[in-house]
Design an enzyme around this catalytic site. Structure first.
Site, PDB file in Angstrom:
ATOM      1  N   ASN A 178       6.505   2.951  -6.750  1.00 50.23           N
ATOM      2  CA  ASN A 178       7.781   2.773  -6.054  1.00 50.23           C
ATOM      3  C   ASN A 178       8.973   2.999  -6.982  1.00 50.23           C
ATOM      4  O   ASN A 178      10.058   3.371  -6.528  1.00 50.23           O
ATOM      5  CB  ASN A 178       7.855   1.389  -5.417  1.00 50.23           C
ATOM      6  CG  ASN A 178       7.059   1.326  -4.124  1.00 50.23           C
ATOM      7  OD1 ASN A 178       6.933   2.312  -3.411  1.00 50.23           O
ATOM      8  ND2 ASN A 178       6.506   0.171  -3.827  1.00 50.23           N
ATOM      9  N   GLU A 184      -2.388  -0.348  -8.312  1.00 48.90           N
ATOM     10  CA  GLU A 184      -1.658  -0.783  -9.496  1.00 48.90           C
ATOM     11  C   GLU A 184      -2.091  -2.200  -9.869  1.00 48.90           C
ATOM     12  O   GLU A 184      -2.104  -3.095  -9.022  1.00 48.90           O
ATOM     13  CB  GLU A 184      -0.154  -0.756  -9.229  1.00 48.90           C
ATOM     14  CG  GLU A 184       0.390   0.632  -8.983  1.00 48.90           C
ATOM     15  CD  GLU A 184       1.850   0.633  -8.568  1.00 48.90           C
ATOM     16  OE1 GLU A 184       2.607   1.490  -9.054  1.00 48.90           O
ATOM     17  OE2 GLU A 184       2.237  -0.219  -7.743  1.00 48.90           O
ATOM     18  N   HIS A 190      -1.802  -4.087  -6.368  1.00 49.84           N
ATOM     19  CA  HIS A 190      -1.024  -3.408  -5.335  1.00 49.84           C
ATOM     20  C   HIS A 190      -1.729  -2.161  -4.833  1.00 49.84           C
ATOM     21  O   HIS A 190      -1.787  -1.134  -5.510  1.00 49.84           O
ATOM     22  CB  HIS A 190       0.362  -3.050  -5.882  1.00 49.84           C
ATOM     23  CG  HIS A 190       1.214  -2.336  -4.877  1.00 49.84           C
ATOM     24  ND1 HIS A 190       2.084  -1.317  -5.230  1.00 49.84           N
ATOM     25  CD2 HIS A 190       1.326  -2.471  -3.534  1.00 49.84           C
ATOM     26  CE1 HIS A 190       2.687  -0.876  -4.143  1.00 49.84           C
ATOM     27  NE2 HIS A 190       2.252  -1.554  -3.107  1.00 49.84           N
ATOM     28  N   SER A 213       4.437  -5.313  -3.016  1.00 50.27           N
ATOM     29  CA  SER A 213       4.919  -3.996  -3.433  1.00 50.27           C
ATOM     30  C   SER A 213       6.283  -4.075  -4.091  1.00 50.27           C
ATOM     31  O   SER A 213       6.727  -3.101  -4.705  1.00 50.27           O
ATOM     32  CB  SER A 213       5.019  -3.069  -2.210  1.00 50.27           C
ATOM     33  OG  SER A 213       5.943  -3.593  -1.264  1.00 50.27           O
TER      34      SER A 213
END
Length: 525
Positions: free
Chosen positions: A195, A157, A145, A124
């Site tokens: 993120n 992702e 991810h 991540s």
């Protein structure tokens, strides 16, 4: 580079914690063969037992046919050693977030698997390019991810490293769809999409709290009930837990070489050190008893209305929205060019604080209250009222009574550039625009990733379009003019589209496909 053909039917999963188990679950249910490996042999058996129990519960609820349960479990086998992953078409690592450990694993996997086996990392926060740099063949290393819990979080992702073969990423995009997930494609940049984009809500919410503008509870109420988010920043931080989210905030900040937009807050560092981690420990920004968040009820709003009200005309549309509330309340409107001596003064700043709005119009600060009019005031679930440092208690309470006169809850905050919702939402939109500007992902994938990965009501670009790109640009420029903090500098993507009257979801016209269609992102709700 010559692209290869990657066909994926057998998946190896290294690491059988929550992420590894979740990936195994959706893979097995899609009919793929799954081989589980963990350095702790007992963990493999425990993971398979967990899957059997999960499938049984889903079958009991009528969500899975018994025959499908049997078939899915038959797809899952254990691997006693790395060598048992030979013959896999894909190996996904879901192990500790340490670069050297991941590189060592991938180097070992290269000696075992075939040349057309994709090596994927569920990292991540680590660079896919850096992980791949330890391999003899970095072209087949891809980021894959997922989000926890994997079966419920329907986005993944796919991240291309600098030396990655696009065909390997293509194969994972197709695989994600086969497993019932929505894939989004991203370049290898810190935080990828979700993120990275998530910095807006959390870091700005912490910034507001750190300035003493409002309490954690009030900030969350504003973001939920006024701005329309499912969770406020502190509820979200409690859910993800500070032992996860604080290191991510620090990592992204440092990976972007101390970019001001991503500056972490000492609030989370201190609370993490004190063990106030979140829901899983029973105490974070809130206390939790039997898993239920504890929040004190709001105090009743004042009831004594002002005798009359003067409303600034600096922003005519906002003034009209305030006029509707005043008309319903029955309070007399002061229509003078300047406020009468006994009038409550209402201003409607966008980005500026109440003090700046007061000084700009040469008003009596002791009688000024500011109302946030970025979101519709009529039919609102909550309104935010702001005072200057000189506003009297009587003026504050009169303003509170006025804007709560139709039984809409009102949160009163201390003076702040951009109130709460304006500055948090503008930051969310601005960071999303920067992700698009840097071509980390397409506008469509940015909005898809954020709505599915963070649960926002809209993606950042669609949100900016809904509120108006010009309004967001005004808010950021006005905040910057007061604070002179580079974190609020507008993204070029936002500034240019606002000036040209183009949607934030629109790519450059020259990038339209051969049919002339532009790759606009649509609101994916």
């Amino acid at each position: 580079m010559t692209s290869r053909q990657f066909s994926i039917e057998t998946i190896g999963i290294v690491g059988t914690g929550a992420m590894g188990r979740g990936i195994a679950q959706i893979a097995a249910l899609s009919g793929l063969s799954v081989r589980l490996y963990d350095t702790n042999p007992e963990a493999v058996g425990a993971a398979r037992d967990y899957l059997a129990d999960t499938f049984a519960k889903l079958a009991a609820k009528g969500k899975l046919e018994p025959a499908r349960v049997t078939a899915a479990l038959a797809c899952v086998t254990g691997a006693a050693a790395i060598a048992d992953l030979a013959g896999c078409d894909l190996v996904v690592e879901a192990i500790v977030e340490k670069l050297d450990v991941k590189r060592t694993l991938f180097r070992e996997l290269e000696t075992v698997v075939g040349g057309n086996c994709v090596l994927a990392s569920n990292t991540s926060s680590l660079s896919i390019t850096s992980i791949a740099a330890g391999c003899q063949d970095p072209s087949r290393v891809v980021g894959f991810h997922f989000f926890n819990p994997v079966p419920l979080m329907k986005v993944v992702e796919v991240i291309d490293g600098l030396r990655g073969d696009p065909a390997a990423g293509d194969a994972l995009m197709n695989l994600a769809r086969r497993m019932g997930h929505t894939p989004v494609r991203a370049k290898d940049m810190p935080g990828f999409i979700v993120n990275h984009a998530g910095r807006g809500m959390n870091t700005e919410g912490l910034r507001v709290a750190g300035e003493g503008v409002a309490s954690f509870v009030d900030i969350d109420r504003i973001m939920r009930e006024q701005a329309g988010f499912r969770l406020g920043p502190f509820e979200l931080l409690d859910l993800t837990a500070l032992d996860v989210s604080h290191p991510v905030m620090e990592s992204i900040y440092h990976q972007f070489y101390e970019e001001p937009r991503f500056t972490p807050s000492p609030i989370t560092g201190t609370r993490l050190a004190g063990g106030l981690i979140g829901r899983k420990t029973g105490e974070g920004f809130y206390q939790y008893i039997d898993g239920k968040q504890q929040v004190e009820a709001e105090a009743a709003a004042p009831t004594e209305l002002p005798k009359r009200v003067w409303i600034s005309n600096r922003y005519p549309e906002a003034r009209e929205a305030v006029l509707q509330i005043v008309a319903k309340s029955g309070v007399t409107l002061d229509e003078g060019a300047t406020p009468a001596a006994d009038s409550l003064i209402v201003v409607t700043p966008f980005g500026h604080d109440a003090t700046t709005a007061t000084v700009d119009e040469n008003l009596d600060a002791s009688r000024v209250v500011a109302i946030d009019a970025l979101f519709p005031l009529a039919g609102a679930q909550r309104r935010t009222l702001m005072t200057t440092p000189a506003t009297t208690r009587a003026a504050r309470d009169a303003g509170h009574a006025l804007f709560a006169s139709d039984n809409v809850p009102v949160t009163v905050i201390r003076d702040s550039t951009g109130f709460v919702a304006q500055r948090v939402v503008a930051t969310i939109v601005n960071i999303g625009c920067d992700i698009a500007q840097k071509q980390i992902a397409s506008p469509l994938d940015i909005d898809l990733a954020v709505t599915l990965g963070l649960g926002y009501p809209r993606g950042p670009l669609a949100l900016g379009d809904a509120l108006g790109a010009k309004a967001i640009l005004t808010i950021l420029r006005n905040i910057f003019s007061v604070l002179e903090d580079p974190r609020y500098r507008p993204s070029p993507w936002l500034a240019r589209r606002a000036q040209l009257g183009l949607p934030l979801t629109q790519t450059d016209a020259a990038d339209a496909d051969e049919t002339g269609a532009n790759t606009n992102a649509k609101d994916p709700r």
